[in-house]
Each structure stands twice: as C-alpha cells, then as structure tokens.
Design a protein around this motif. Sequence first.
Motif, PDB file in Angstrom:
ATOM      1  N   MET A   1     -12.034 -12.203  32.187  1.00 20.76           N
ATOM      2  CA  MET A   1     -13.072 -12.139  31.172  1.00 20.76           C
ATOM      3  C   MET A   1     -13.514 -10.698  30.987  1.00 20.76           C
ATOM      4  N   ALA A   2     -14.114 -10.405  29.855  1.00 20.44           N
ATOM      5  CA  ALA A   2     -14.499  -9.050  29.480  1.00 20.44           C
ATOM      6  C   ALA A   2     -15.384  -8.379  30.523  1.00 20.44           C
ATOM      7  N   ASN A   5     -13.334  -6.703  33.476  1.00 14.59           N
ATOM      8  CA  ASN A   5     -12.648  -5.455  33.189  1.00 14.59           C
ATOM      9  C   ASN A   5     -12.863  -5.089  31.722  1.00 14.59           C
ATOM     10  N   PRO A   6     -14.031  -4.543  31.401  1.00 18.05           N
ATOM     11  CA  PRO A   6     -14.341  -4.264  29.995  1.00 18.05           C
ATOM     12  C   PRO A   6     -13.402  -3.240  29.364  1.00 18.05           C
ATOM     13  N   TYR A   9     -10.226  -5.040  28.271  1.00 15.31           N
ATOM     14  CA  TYR A   9     -10.537  -5.901  27.128  1.00 15.31           C
ATOM     15  C   TYR A   9     -10.649  -5.081  25.854  1.00 15.31           C
ATOM     16  N   SER A  12      -7.250  -3.558  24.794  1.00 16.15           N
ATOM     17  CA  SER A  12      -6.321  -4.518  24.197  1.00 16.15           C
ATOM     18  C   SER A  12      -6.724  -4.846  22.762  1.00 16.15           C
ATOM     19  N   LYS A  13      -8.020  -4.928  22.493  1.00 14.23           N
ATOM     20  CA  LYS A  13      -8.474  -5.175  21.120  1.00 14.23           C
ATOM     21  C   LYS A  13      -8.114  -4.000  20.216  1.00 14.23           C
TER      22      LYS A  13
END
Length: 114
Positions: A1-2, A5-6, A9, A12-13
């Motif tokens: 989940m974000a 590992n922000p 995330y 990848s976006k």
Amino acid sequence: MARDNPLAYASSKLALSRWLRRTAVLDQWAGARILLNGVAPGTVRTPMTASLLSNEEGRAILAQATPCAMPDYADPQDIAPLLAFLASADNRYMVGQIPFVDGGSDVLLRGDDV
C-alpha cells in the motif's frame, strides 16, 4: 500500500502516466483510431482504503498525503461515469489525457504548477 512505500507508489504512477502520454500518440494507437487515455482518481472508498478511513489516525494520514476539497472521499460510482465515457463511442477525440477525478487533490497539492 502507498503508506508502506510512498516513493515506489508515486514513481509507478509517474512512470505509467509518462508511458501513456508517449504511447497514445503512436501510429498503432491514435493512428489506428484507438484512443488511449488514463484516469487519475484520488482516494476512493475501496477495500484498499477501508482500514485508513476507519479511524481518525488513518484519515489524518490520508488528509495530509491527498488533501480533498470535497467534504468526503469518492465512492467507485463517482469515478465510473468518466470510465464509461472514455470507453464509449462518445469519446471520439481525446488522446493521451489523464483527467483527475480526485475531489480537488491535485489542485490543492500542485495549485497552478501543472
């Protein structure tokens, strides 16, 4: 989940959005009249966000990471009409775009810096 590992995330976006914009205009997509677009939803009430939205600490984390101008977060049915339009015959000319359906999060985070 974000929240685990922000950086991964967000990266990848960004990679996906860059791929989409570069690819959508190619002959095998736009040249073949295949309209490739994306959607950038903000926080949506789903099983993935349920634990964060279920308590004050989680809501505070979300409010800091993805502020929302709307009084509440989206439900999937708030995003679905845009997806239906993009997949429909009514979408005849949109190419390589990523509309934000995020309750104003992008505007609050980036303001005029687009």
